[in-house]
Design a protein around this motif. Structure first.
Motif, PDB file in Angstrom:
ATOM      1  N   ALA A 144       0.855  -1.195   0.000  1.00 33.87           N
ATOM      2  CA  ALA A 144       0.000   0.000   0.000  1.00 33.87           C
ATOM      3  C   ALA A 144       0.887   1.240   0.000  1.00 33.87           C
ATOM      4  CB  ALA A 144      -0.912  -0.009   1.221  1.00 33.87           C
ATOM      5  N   VAL A 145       0.770   2.029  -1.053  1.00 28.45           N
ATOM      6  CA  VAL A 145       1.510   3.291  -1.172  1.00 28.45           C
ATOM      7  C   VAL A 145       0.523   4.411  -0.890  1.00 28.45           C
ATOM      8  CG1 VAL A 145       2.880   4.771  -2.679  1.00 28.45           C
ATOM      9  CG2 VAL A 145       3.036   2.274  -2.912  1.00 28.45           C
ATOM     10  N   GLU A 146       0.769   5.183   0.181  1.00 29.34           N
ATOM     11  CA  GLU A 146      -0.244   6.123   0.670  1.00 29.34           C
ATOM     12  C   GLU A 146       0.229   7.571   0.580  1.00 29.34           C
ATOM     13  OE1 GLU A 146      -1.870   2.820   3.896  1.00 29.34           O
ATOM     14  OE2 GLU A 146      -0.983   4.689   4.624  1.00 29.34           O
ATOM     15  N   VAL A 147      -0.678   8.411   0.067  1.00 30.51           N
ATOM     16  CA  VAL A 147      -0.418   9.852  -0.054  1.00 30.51           C
ATOM     17  C   VAL A 147      -1.559  10.576   0.664  1.00 30.51           C
ATOM     18  CG1 VAL A 147       0.021  11.765  -1.622  1.00 30.51           C
ATOM     19  CG2 VAL A 147       0.685   9.442  -2.287  1.00 30.51           C
ATOM     20  N   PRO A 148      -1.415  10.838   1.974  1.00 30.43           N
ATOM     21  CA  PRO A 148      -2.526  11.432   2.722  1.00 30.43           C
ATOM     22  C   PRO A 148      -2.653  12.945   2.567  1.00 30.43           C
ATOM     23  CG  PRO A 148      -0.712  10.988   4.192  1.00 30.43           C
ATOM     24  CD  PRO A 148      -0.297  10.457   2.854  1.00 30.43           C
ATOM     25  N   HIS A 149      -1.585  13.604   2.108  1.00 32.65           N
ATOM     26  CA  HIS A 149      -1.600  15.074   2.031  1.00 32.65           C
ATOM     27  C   HIS A 149      -1.211  15.583   0.645  1.00 32.65           C
ATOM     28  CE1 HIS A 149      -0.618  14.822   6.603  1.00 32.65           C
ATOM     29  NE2 HIS A 149      -1.927  14.776   6.400  1.00 32.65           N
ATOM     30  N   PRO A 150      -1.903  15.136  -0.409  1.00 34.22           N
ATOM     31  CA  PRO A 150      -1.584  15.643  -1.737  1.00 34.22           C
ATOM     32  C   PRO A 150      -1.860  17.138  -1.814  1.00 34.22           C
ATOM     33  CG  PRO A 150      -3.693  14.516  -1.765  1.00 34.22           C
ATOM     34  CD  PRO A 150      -3.085  14.260  -0.413  1.00 34.22           C
ATOM     35  N   ALA A 151      -1.126  17.814  -2.673  1.00 40.68           N
ATOM     36  CA  ALA A 151      -1.258  19.262  -2.859  1.00 40.68           C
ATOM     37  C   ALA A 151      -0.700  20.051  -1.689  1.00 40.68           C
ATOM     38  CB  ALA A 151      -2.718  19.677  -3.129  1.00 40.68           C
ATOM     39  N   SER A 152      -0.827  19.538  -0.469  1.00 41.12           N
ATOM     40  CA  SER A 152      -0.265  20.201   0.708  1.00 41.12           C
ATOM     41  C   SER A 152       1.208  19.826   0.865  1.00 41.12           C
ATOM     42  CB  SER A 152      -1.055  19.806   1.958  1.00 41.12           C
ATOM     43  OG  SER A 152      -0.469  20.352   3.116  1.00 41.12           O
TER      44      SER A 152
END
Length: 276
Positions: free
Chosen positions: A116-124
């Motif tokens: 699982a590759v997780e990006v919880p804060h895209p754009a930020s």
């Protein structure tokens, strides 16, 4: 030009037009799809917080999509789901996108679910979404999770009542390791390129290997399990807490802005080597 020659030329033009019309347009790359998705995120965007029944439906729907048992449950709560092929790798995938800011989820179909590759804060946390795509492409069977909100609208790394967390929980309970990507400003830790931690869990072999590979690659690494890292240790991350309870691997990766802008490939290579 004779009349016969003109007719031949006209037929050739018609055939060329028909052939061109039947040629499929090149498929959009995942990096472009993700960049377009995250471009619309803002601190002031509208966000509908899912209710408990919707979270349960999201977990069930994602599991069903993951297992290829259908997408009806996912579609009922507003997800658009389709299959595609990433032109950069030639590998098939299934992508699910929500219209009310519940995120984007991409399943690599070339191998059994692996990471699982997780990006919880895209754009930020700028460019973490592109790092996520890069790492996803390196790992057959990976699942990419991209939050559907700016962190100031909803911080899914610290909220259990999010679809992002529900999907991460499904994957962790199946034994998948999670690699979660974050970013910090250079001035926060001027002498550090990367902060690594296992969140609320104990640092295991995966964390140690990642730290060693990154250090060997020339990165200055702060190892949160043995030193303070200016509050970037991810100890209150809810996906990390869930992984610790489930007994699965969780790697919290904080990257300086310089690293995210100029050394993405090197980071991805080191993380890939650490997991191999």
């Amino acid at each position: 030009m004779t009349a016969t020659a003109l007719r031949v030329l006209a037929c050739a033009v018609v055939v060329a037009v028909l052939v061109f019309a039947n040629v499929a347009a090149p498929e959009t790359g995942l990096d472009t799809l993700v960049a377009d998705f995250t471009a619309g995120l803002s601190p002031h965007q509208e966000y509908h917080r899912p209710k408990s029944g919707e979270l349960a439906a999201a977990a069930t729907g994602f599991a069903s999509a993951l297992d290829r048992r259908g997408v009806a449950d996912f579609a009922k709560i507003g997800f658009s789901v389709h299959d595609g092929t990433d032109p950069a790798t030639g590998r098939p995938y299934t992508i699910a996108v929500h219209e009310r800011a519940w995120g984007m989820y991409v399943i690599d179909r070339s191998a059994p679910p692996s990471l699982a590759v997780e990006v919880p804060h895209p754009a930020s946390d700028l460019r973490t979404e592109l790092l996520g795509v890069d790492l996803f492409r390196r790992e057959p069977g990976a699942v990419l999770l991209v939050a559907g909100t700016h962190r100031k609208a909803a911080d899914v790394a610290h909220e259990t009542d999010s679809v992002f967390h529900a999907v991460a929980t499904v994957l962790a309970r199946r034994g998948l390791a999670q690699v979660q990507l974050h970013g910090f400003d250079d001035q926060n830790l001027p002498a550090t390129d990367v902060v690594l931690s296992s969140g609320a869990g104990q640092a295991g072999d995966a964390a140690w290997r990642a730290a060693d590979r990154l250090t060997a690659g020339g990165f200055a690494v702060c190892r949160a399990w043995r030193e303070g890292c200016d509050g970037l240790e991810g100890m209150t991350n809810v996906q990390g807490e869930m992984a610790a309870a489930a007994g699965t691997v969780f790697l919290h990766v904080e990257l300086s802005r310089t690293v995210r802008e100029s050394r993405r490939e090197d980071v991805v290579q080191a993380l890939k080597e650490a997991g191999s």
